[in-house]
Write an enzyme that holds these catalytic residues in place. Structure first.
Site, PDB file in Angstrom:
ATOM      1  N   ASP A   1       9.305   8.774 -14.246  1.00 23.36           N
ATOM      2  CA  ASP A   1      10.316   8.917 -13.208  1.00 23.36           C
ATOM      3  C   ASP A   1      11.125  10.202 -13.430  1.00 23.36           C
ATOM      4  OD1 ASP A   1      11.904   7.669 -10.989  1.00 23.36           O
ATOM      5  OD2 ASP A   1      13.488   7.757 -12.489  1.00 23.36           O
TER       6      ASP A   1
ATOM      7  N   GLU B   1       6.290  12.039 -11.649  1.00 22.20           N
ATOM      8  CA  GLU B   1       6.972  12.087 -10.368  1.00 22.20           C
ATOM      9  C   GLU B   1       7.850  13.332 -10.394  1.00 22.20           C
ATOM     10  OE1 GLU B   1      10.373   9.983  -7.629  1.00 22.20           O
ATOM     11  OE2 GLU B   1      10.587  10.357  -9.769  1.00 22.20           O
TER      12      GLU B   1
END
Length: 560
Positions: free
Chosen positions: A216, A277
């Site tokens: 993330d 990401e």
């Protein structure tokens, strides 16, 4: 057959240790997948009860969004403990059982890792606040003295990505940085102890048998905070800082972290994988997959594209060329837990296809039938491309976005920006498994976000009975893809300006009609179509994709 005009090569068939190179990965948002104990929140027991559904899809891996203990300020991305399971979701033993159940069917498991920030309830942040300025504990996070006569002003007037100020004051007067909510303090990656802690986290999950990580905010982590901090305008203005030297995002030195992680990944057999990401420009994505770094970076370019053949073709060409340069597979994504579902984006008449429901602008009209036709078509297109594809739970049912009533929204984006942005709740509504019953089969105790009555039409049990359903299309496409993926090579076919068409090794091709009129198909046998109604006397109708076995020598895999 038409002439070949371009040849794009993006690598060879991967050995087992690089299974991710052409994998189909299915994302599960745990709190909205299935509820096994009837408390309205999805859990591991629910996932275990739906393993057969996952297996029936034919995916190669499952990506689990955060299941860690959390106050749920930001949907679980405010992590209290990186080495445990939220009691509302289950236990470590249940997670082990889920991993084992999926592994028994050859399905690998990727878990979400949130290394940019923790929760403010994390034991290390609590210790940092208690220890005071200048302590080793406080140096695990980014604390600064304030400005003004008594330090009453924040170190800089920055806004977080959630809309509120990016600096929050603690009782002793110092301020800490949080690029997201104030409950999500940023780790200080200039501190070697933070590096050591996350290496421990990686080994914890690797030792429990997970196969990889989704990272993330992979373009965050490292920061460069000089004595004089820049203004918000300087942070937001392109060109203010050298590429790779922005104070907060996409810094070149973040790759040092991933090279460190690679040593941990490679200690396992087969090696663990990781996908970044990173919302960065396509050329910057190469930095995250450079030798010794991460394995993949999400390509969000098609997700942002409007319904236009030229745009799709340009993005595919650029993505494949970048993949070849980096010797990594391209990644294809249309939906996830942060964006409007693509069955809705492609069905909007007027307005912006990407920003609708994320802002309070004028709402365009949604044509659900059109959106579903186009969503099925682009999914079939993406599954025919070389590289890996990431699917989001519910897209195999053709689910549209849900307009959640304001007073039932949970996303901090909505609440902390004063309702100016509607947020992400609409793609996180719990799935409909049955056309009847409490919460459409999600669980016996309702659902944590409201499900509309029209969800019944998309229920999995109803689609099981309909061979033309989106669920059956996904299963057929993934089964056929497995048989057809013999090499990661494609050749463009020129079938007109409104068509995206390419040939794959073995004598088959994919054709997508983005136009408003039927187009002639190449000579051959249709293997699969996103909508059989779009096949008419050797032509392909609008908003439809078909896979064909071309006339000529027959590959045994195409003998269907």
């Amino acid at each position: 057959m038409t002439d070949v005009v371009t040849d794009v090569v993006t690598g060879q068939v991967a050995p087992d240790e690089a299974w991710w190179r052409q994998a189909v990965v299915y994302q599960i948002y745990p709190r909205s997948f299935a509820d096994g104990n009837g408390d309205g929140i999805g859990d591991l027991a629910g996932m275990l009860s739906r393993v057969d559904h996952i297996v029936s899809l034919g995916v190669d891996a499952v990506w689990l969004s955060p299941f860690y203990p959390s106050a749920l300020v930001d949907g679980g991305y405010d992590v209290d403990d990186y080495m445990d399971v939220d009691p509302r979701i289950g236990t470590l033993d249940e997670l082990d059982r889920l991993v084992a159940a999926l592994h028994a069917h050859g399905i690998r498991v990727i878990v979400d890792l949130v290394p940019n920030h923790s929760s403010d309830r994390h034991e290390k942040f609590r210790a940092a606040v208690a220890a005071g300025p200048g302590s080793p504990e406080r140096d695990l996070y980014i604390f600064r003295d304030g400005r003004g006569e008594h330090g009453e002003l924040p170190p800089a007037q920055w806004s977080s990505l959630m809309g509120d100020p990016a600096w929050t004051r603690v009782p002793d007067g110092q301020w800490y940085l949080h690029l997201f909510t104030k409950e999500q303090p940023d780790w200080n990656w200039a501190n070697p102890a933070v590096h050591a802690y996350f290496l421990e986290v990686l080994r914890f999950w690797g030792d429990r048998g997970v196969d990889g990580f989704r990272v993330d905010v992979a373009n965050g982590l490292t920061k460069r905070l000089a004595a004089d901090l820049p203004t918000q305008e300087e942070l937001d203005t392109p060109g203010t800082f050298e590429v790779g030297d922005h104070p907060l995002f996409d810094r070149d030195d973040v790759q040092d972290v991933y090279r460190e992680w690679r040593e941990v990944f490679d200690a396992y057999d087969p090696p663990l994988m990781a996908v970044a990401e990173a919302w960065v420009t396509p050329d910057r994505r190469l930095r995250y997959t450079a030798s010794g770094g991460l394995d993949q970076a999400f390509g969000f370019d098609l997700l942002r594209a409007t319904w236009d053949a030229a745009s799709f073709r340009r993005i595919i060409e650029e993505s494949c060329a970048l993949a070849e340069r980096a010797d990594v597979p391209a990644t294809w994504v249309f939906s996830n837990h942060d964006v409007v579902r693509h069955a809705t984006r492609y069905g909007l008449v007027g307005g912006d296809e990407n920003d609708w429901l994320l802002s309070r602008g004028a709402h365009p009209v949604e044509d659900r039938d059109l959106g579903l036709r186009r969503a099925r078509a682009v999914t079939l297109l993406a599954l025919a491309l070389p590289g890996s594809a990431y699917l989001y739970q519910g897209e195999e049912l053709g689910l549209p976005e849900v307009m959640v009533p304001d007073d039932e929204r949970q996303d901090p984006v909505f609440w902390r920006k004063g309702g100016k942005e509607i947020g992400r709740d609409g793609c996180r509504v719990p799935l409909p498994w049955t056309k009847d019953g409490s919460s459409f089969g999600f669980g016996d105790g309702g659902a944590h976000l409201p499900q509309p009555e029209w969800f019944a039409r998309y229920a999995a049990d109803l689609q099981e009975q309909d061979p033309s359903s989106t669920l059956h299309l996904y299963r057929r496409a993934l089964a056929l893809r497995t048989r057809l993926q013999a090499a990661a090579r494609m050749e463009w076919l020129d079938l007109g300006d409104e068509v995206v068409a390419f040939q794959r090794p073995g004598g088959w091709c994919s054709v997508t009609n983005f136009g408003t009129a039927p187009v002639p198909l190449p000579q051959g046998t249709v293997l699969l179509a996103s909508d059989d109604r779009g096949l008419q006397d050797g032509s392909l109708g609008p908003d439809t994709t078909a896979w064909l076995r071309l006339d000529g020598p027959v590959d045994p895999a195409l003998d269907v």
